[in-house]
Design a protein around this motif. Structure first.
Motif, PDB file in Angstrom:
ATOM      1  N   ILE A   1       0.693  -1.325   0.030  1.00  0.00           N
ATOM      2  CA  ILE A   1       0.199   0.084  -0.130  1.00  0.00           C
ATOM      3  C   ILE A   1       0.953   1.341   0.002  1.00  0.00           C
ATOM      4  CG2 ILE A   1      -0.317  -0.138   2.602  1.00  0.00           C
ATOM      5  CD1 ILE A   1      -2.965   0.794   0.054  1.00  0.00           C
ATOM      6  N   GLU A   2       2.120   1.364   0.693  1.00  0.00           N
ATOM      7  CA  GLU A   2       3.199   2.533   0.625  1.00  0.00           C
ATOM      8  C   GLU A   2       3.629   2.657  -0.617  1.00  0.00           C
ATOM      9  OE1 GLU A   2       3.768  -0.244   2.731  1.00  0.00           O
ATOM     10  OE2 GLU A   2       3.129   0.294   4.470  1.00  0.00           O
ATOM     11  N   TRP A   3       3.406   1.893  -1.561  1.00  0.00           N
ATOM     12  CA  TRP A   3       3.958   1.923  -3.005  1.00  0.00           C
ATOM     13  C   TRP A   3       2.887   2.785  -3.661  1.00  0.00           C
ATOM     14  CZ3 TRP A   3       6.559  -3.542  -4.520  1.00  0.00           C
ATOM     15  CH2 TRP A   3       7.426  -3.654  -3.600  1.00  0.00           C
ATOM     16  N   ILE A   4       1.573   2.388  -3.513  1.00  0.00           N
ATOM     17  CA  ILE A   4       0.655   2.987  -4.264  1.00  0.00           C
ATOM     18  C   ILE A   4       0.616   4.636  -3.553  1.00  0.00           C
ATOM     19  CG2 ILE A   4      -1.936   3.023  -4.704  1.00  0.00           C
ATOM     20  CD1 ILE A   4      -1.970  -0.100  -4.238  1.00  0.00           C
ATOM     21  N   TRP A   5       0.396   4.543  -2.418  1.00  0.00           N
ATOM     22  CA  TRP A   5       0.543   5.891  -1.906  1.00  0.00           C
ATOM     23  C   TRP A   5       1.698   6.796  -2.399  1.00  0.00           C
ATOM     24  CZ3 TRP A   5      -3.610   8.574  -0.822  1.00  0.00           C
ATOM     25  CH2 TRP A   5      -4.503   7.810  -0.033  1.00  0.00           C
ATOM     26  N   GLY A   6       2.841   6.249  -2.528  1.00  0.00           N
ATOM     27  CA  GLY A   6       4.118   6.838  -3.231  1.00  0.00           C
ATOM     28  C   GLY A   6       3.476   7.302  -4.545  1.00  0.00           C
ATOM     29  N   LEU A   7       2.949   6.363  -5.394  1.00  0.00           N
ATOM     30  CA  LEU A   7       2.636   6.764  -6.640  1.00  0.00           C
ATOM     31  C   LEU A   7       1.525   7.654  -6.803  1.00  0.00           C
ATOM     32  CD1 LEU A   7       3.408   5.509  -9.452  1.00  0.00           C
ATOM     33  CD2 LEU A   7       1.484   4.404  -9.451  1.00  0.00           C
ATOM     34  N   ILE A   8       0.568   7.846  -5.804  1.00  0.00           N
ATOM     35  CA  ILE A   8      -0.413   8.942  -5.933  1.00  0.00           C
ATOM     36  C   ILE A   8       0.170  10.375  -5.491  1.00  0.00           C
ATOM     37  CG2 ILE A   8      -2.410   9.760  -4.711  1.00  0.00           C
ATOM     38  CD1 ILE A   8      -3.286   6.732  -4.291  1.00  0.00           C
ATOM     39  N   GLY A   9       1.052  10.011  -4.396  1.00  0.00           N
ATOM     40  CA  GLY A   9       1.753  11.378  -4.102  1.00  0.00           C
ATOM     41  C   GLY A   9       2.672  11.958  -5.013  1.00  0.00           C
ATOM     42  N   GLY A  10       3.216  10.864  -5.827  1.00  0.00           N
ATOM     43  CA  GLY A  10       4.171  11.413  -6.933  1.00  0.00           C
ATOM     44  C   GLY A  10       3.628  12.105  -7.925  1.00  0.00           C
ATOM     45  N   LEU A  11       2.494  11.531  -8.486  1.00  0.00           N
ATOM     46  CA  LEU A  11       1.332  12.305  -9.345  1.00  0.00           C
ATOM     47  C   LEU A  11       1.052  13.619  -8.985  1.00  0.00           C
ATOM     48  CD1 LEU A  11      -0.618   9.203 -10.294  1.00  0.00           C
ATOM     49  CD2 LEU A  11       1.037  10.199 -11.972  1.00  0.00           C
ATOM     50  N   CYS A  12       0.761  13.804  -7.545  1.00  0.00           N
ATOM     51  CA  CYS A  12       0.282  14.960  -7.159  1.00  0.00           C
ATOM     52  C   CYS A  12       1.747  16.044  -7.294  1.00  0.00           C
ATOM     53  CB  CYS A  12       0.184  15.329  -5.786  1.00  0.00           C
ATOM     54  SG  CYS A  12      -1.481  14.506  -5.207  1.00  0.00           S
ATOM     55  N   ILE A  13       2.923  15.470  -6.891  1.00  0.00           N
ATOM     56  CA  ILE A  13       4.067  16.289  -7.032  1.00  0.00           C
ATOM     57  C   ILE A  13       4.431  16.781  -8.480  1.00  0.00           C
ATOM     58  CG2 ILE A  13       6.680  16.360  -6.832  1.00  0.00           C
ATOM     59  CD1 ILE A  13       6.025  14.509  -4.447  1.00  0.00           C
ATOM     60  N   GLY A  14       4.164  15.847  -9.179  1.00  0.00           N
ATOM     61  CA  GLY A  14       4.419  16.032 -10.891  1.00  0.00           C
ATOM     62  C   GLY A  14       3.403  17.053 -11.460  1.00  0.00           C
ATOM     63  N   CYS A  15       2.257  17.202 -10.899  1.00  0.00           N
ATOM     64  CA  CYS A  15       1.139  17.831 -11.459  1.00  0.00           C
ATOM     65  C   CYS A  15       1.453  19.266 -11.016  1.00  0.00           C
ATOM     66  CB  CYS A  15      -0.406  17.620 -10.988  1.00  0.00           C
ATOM     67  SG  CYS A  15      -0.963  16.156 -11.824  1.00  0.00           S
ATOM     68  N   ALA A  16       2.034  19.546  -9.643  1.00  0.00           N
ATOM     69  CA  ALA A  16       2.434  20.695  -9.119  1.00  0.00           C
ATOM     70  C   ALA A  16       3.420  21.194  -9.922  1.00  0.00           C
ATOM     71  CB  ALA A  16       2.754  20.700  -7.670  1.00  0.00           C
ATOM     72  N   ALA A  17       4.395  20.403 -10.446  1.00  0.00           N
ATOM     73  CA  ALA A  17       5.484  20.970 -11.013  1.00  0.00           C
ATOM     74  C   ALA A  17       5.169  21.401 -12.430  1.00  0.00           C
ATOM     75  CB  ALA A  17       6.670  19.708 -11.122  1.00  0.00           C
ATOM     76  N   ALA A  18       4.258  20.462 -13.088  1.00  0.00           N
ATOM     77  CA  ALA A  18       3.793  20.890 -14.538  1.00  0.00           C
ATOM     78  C   ALA A  18       2.982  22.112 -14.469  1.00  0.00           C
ATOM     79  CB  ALA A  18       2.741  19.673 -14.758  1.00  0.00           C
ATOM     80  N   ALA A  19       2.004  22.412 -13.594  1.00  0.00           N
ATOM     81  CA  ALA A  19       1.281  23.484 -13.165  1.00  0.00           C
ATOM     82  C   ALA A  19       2.236  24.992 -13.167  1.00  0.00           C
ATOM     83  CB  ALA A  19       0.311  23.510 -12.045  1.00  0.00           C
ATOM     84  N   TYR A  20       3.244  24.586 -12.286  1.00  0.00           N
ATOM     85  CA  TYR A  20       4.348  25.877 -11.822  1.00  0.00           C
ATOM     86  C   TYR A  20       5.033  26.113 -13.333  1.00  0.00           C
ATOM     87  CZ  TYR A  20       7.015  28.556  -8.791  1.00  0.00           C
ATOM     88  OH  TYR A  20       7.730  29.712  -8.150  1.00  0.00           O
TER      89      TYR A  20
ATOM     90  N   LEU B   1       3.802  15.257  -0.986  1.00  0.00           N
ATOM     91  CA  LEU B   1       4.957  15.035  -0.201  1.00  0.00           C
ATOM     92  C   LEU B   1       4.332  14.390   0.930  1.00  0.00           C
ATOM     93  CD1 LEU B   1       7.282  17.918  -0.336  1.00  0.00           C
ATOM     94  CD2 LEU B   1       7.818  15.776  -1.375  1.00  0.00           C
ATOM     95  N   TYR B   2       3.080  15.141   1.434  1.00  0.00           N
ATOM     96  CA  TYR B   2       2.623  14.283   2.701  1.00  0.00           C
ATOM     97  C   TYR B   2       1.969  12.788   2.220  1.00  0.00           C
ATOM     98  CZ  TYR B   2      -0.544  13.716   6.543  1.00  0.00           C
ATOM     99  OH  TYR B   2      -1.493  13.204   7.513  1.00  0.00           O
ATOM    100  N   LEU B   3       1.208  12.627   1.124  1.00  0.00           N
ATOM    101  CA  LEU B   3       0.589  11.396   0.739  1.00  0.00           C
ATOM    102  C   LEU B   3       1.697  10.567   0.695  1.00  0.00           C
ATOM    103  CD1 LEU B   3      -2.454  12.675  -1.635  1.00  0.00           C
ATOM    104  CD2 LEU B   3      -2.418  11.954   0.910  1.00  0.00           C
ATOM    105  N   SER B   4       2.654  10.742  -0.189  1.00  0.00           N
ATOM    106  CA  SER B   4       3.526   9.898  -0.442  1.00  0.00           C
ATOM    107  C   SER B   4       4.531   9.246   0.646  1.00  0.00           C
ATOM    108  CB  SER B   4       4.645  10.439  -1.764  1.00  0.00           C
ATOM    109  OG  SER B   4       5.200  11.579  -1.050  1.00  0.00           O
ATOM    110  N   GLY B   5       4.338   9.989   1.730  1.00  0.00           N
ATOM    111  CA  GLY B   5       5.365   9.349   2.746  1.00  0.00           C
ATOM    112  C   GLY B   5       6.713  10.075   2.955  1.00  0.00           C
ATOM    113  N   MET B   6       6.948  11.181   1.870  1.00  0.00           N
ATOM    114  CA  MET B   6       8.435  11.376   1.816  1.00  0.00           C
ATOM    115  C   MET B   6       8.570  12.524   2.782  1.00  0.00           C
ATOM    116  SD  MET B   6       9.736  10.005  -0.802  1.00  0.00           S
ATOM    117  CE  MET B   6       8.938   8.669  -0.103  1.00  0.00           C
TER     118      MET B   6
END
Lengths: 141, 288
Positions: A3-22, B17-22
């Protein structure tokens, strides 16, 4: 899959969308060290407001999330000397190299930038070696 | 408006960062701990983040400017150098020791406790000191790159406009002797030691009767005002103009953008290319 990996992927997509928007809206590279570094070393010029807005929200949103979840843990080491040395190395290194995990890693590699790729290889390899020595050799972290 | 969208991006970054656990240092250190209990989560975070960003770069390549009107950041052409490698190694060491990098250090400020805040303070203090350390590293590695004394290199893009890497105050008499009447400084003071700051260069230039214009261009964050100031300085100059930054690249970029529509885009790209400045990515904007 854990489950941590899935949350990692979801969080990563958020980070990528933030970077893309910026990039697409503000026309800037979303690099945490560059944004905050420019604020503290006086090179921000007229861009300080947008940097400050970025940093304020970056601090505030996880604060609200952690509060709503009833607290969060960073598990940061209790060794004050290690914390200060590590902070110094991260501050110095990211400004010398002009980027960190977000700028060189996320934004640089996705652009196939040679500098981003080289920086990421070096900080991951250096991090792995220091981890091996400090944890398994010296036992300080 | 810029601040609102910057805050939206910053907030989404923090959420990710929060959701991913980073912001959990145990997870980040787990990724680096290949000889212990290896945690691959970080690879999923990085991979997940690169997907939307790769699409964004493709979109950016087809557009002239960002939604809010400024130019997209040009690629850094300075290549792989000692600063990049040394800085990355130092950063990686600190990253491993604490399990924090700049983004998560900020994101976890509210719940990272005293040590989280101490990390951030040490990081910010080192960021302020970093330009001095970079300058020292440049001095140490300089002999292998170029012998001292031949540093100045006037690269005349046109008979009336030349660019150059960073100059020293002692270079100004030679610049004047070469016929230049205006010197434009395109380098922000934060990048360089105090004796090269705009004020010091201005005093040295004006003592020789040269006109000095400070127009600092932040790498990757060129503004329309930068272009307007450069254009006005070139326009107002009574003779040939000499502009410098770190490599001459930024001085070439603002020159090209200031002449967009007045000269063919092919020429605005081909001329700087003779001196190694690659402006091809600016072509859509140079068509005027």
């Amino acid at each position: 899959m854990q489950i941590e990996w899935i949350w990692g992927l979801i969080g990563g997509l958020c980070i990528g969308c933030a970077a893309a928007a910026y990039l697409l809206v503000n026309g800037r590279i979303m690099g945490a060290s560059g944004i905050v570094g420019g604020l503290v070393d006086g090179t921000a010029g007229g861009t300080w407001r947008e940097r400050a807005g970025f940093v304020a929200a970056l601090v505030a949103v996880p604060a609200v999330m952690a509060w709503a979840a009833g607290g969060a843990q960073t598990h940061v080491t209790g060794n004050v000397a290690v914390v200060i040395v590590a902070g110094g190395l991260v501050g110095l290194g990211t400004r010398m190299a002009n980027g960190c995990t977000s700028g060189h890693g996320v934004c640089g590699i996705s652009r196939l930038s040679l500098r981003g790729i080289v920086a990421t290889v070096f900080y991951i390899v250096a991090g792995g070696l220091v981890m091996a020595v400090a944890r398994h050799g010296l036992g300080i972290i | 408006m810029r601040v609102v969208f910057a805050a939206l991006a910053g907030g989404l970054f923090g959420l990710g960062l929060y959701l991913s656990g980073m912001t959990d240092t145990a997870r980040v250190q787990g990724w680096l701990d290949v000889f212990g209990q290896w945690d691959p989560t970080l690879a999923f975070v990085m991979g997940g983040a690169m997907l939307p960003m790769a699409v964004a770069w493709r979109i950016a390549a087809r557009r002239r400017v960002a939604v809010l009107g400024n130019a997209f950041p040009p690629p850094n052409r300075s290549g792989v150098d000692a600063r990049l490698v040394t800085g990355s190694v130092l950063f990686g060491a600190g990253w491993a020791l604490a399990g924090l990098c700049p983004g998560p250090a900020l994101a976890s400020l509210s719940y990272g406790g005293v040590n989280g805040a101490l990390f951030l303070i040490a990081m910010l203090a080192a960021m302020v000191a970093a330009p001095r350390a970079s300058a020292l590293l440049d001095r140490l590695t300089a002999p292998t790159r170029a012998p001292k004394g031949t540093a100045m290199d006037i690269r005349a893009l046109t008979p009336t406009y030349a660019v150059s890497p960073q100059i020293e105050p002692e270079d100004l008499p030679a610049i004047k002797a070469a016929g230049y009447t205006t010197v434009i400084d395109n380098r922000p003071d934060g990048e360089i030691p105090p004796h090269l700051h705009g004020d010091a260069m201005r005093a040295a230039a004006e003592a020789l009767g040269l006109t000095f214009v400070a127009n600092p261009v932040i790498g990757g964050a060129l503004t329309p005002e930068n272009v307007a100031v450069q254009a006005a300085a070139i326009e107002a100059a009574g003779g040939p103009v000499f502009a410098y930054c770190a490599s001459g690249n930024r001085s070439s970029v603002v020159w090209a953008l200031a002449h967009a529509g007045q000269m063919p885009a092919d020429e605005l790209i081909a001329i700087p290319a003779r001196f190694g400045y690659q402006l091809e990515h600016l072509r859509p904007m140079l068509r005027g």
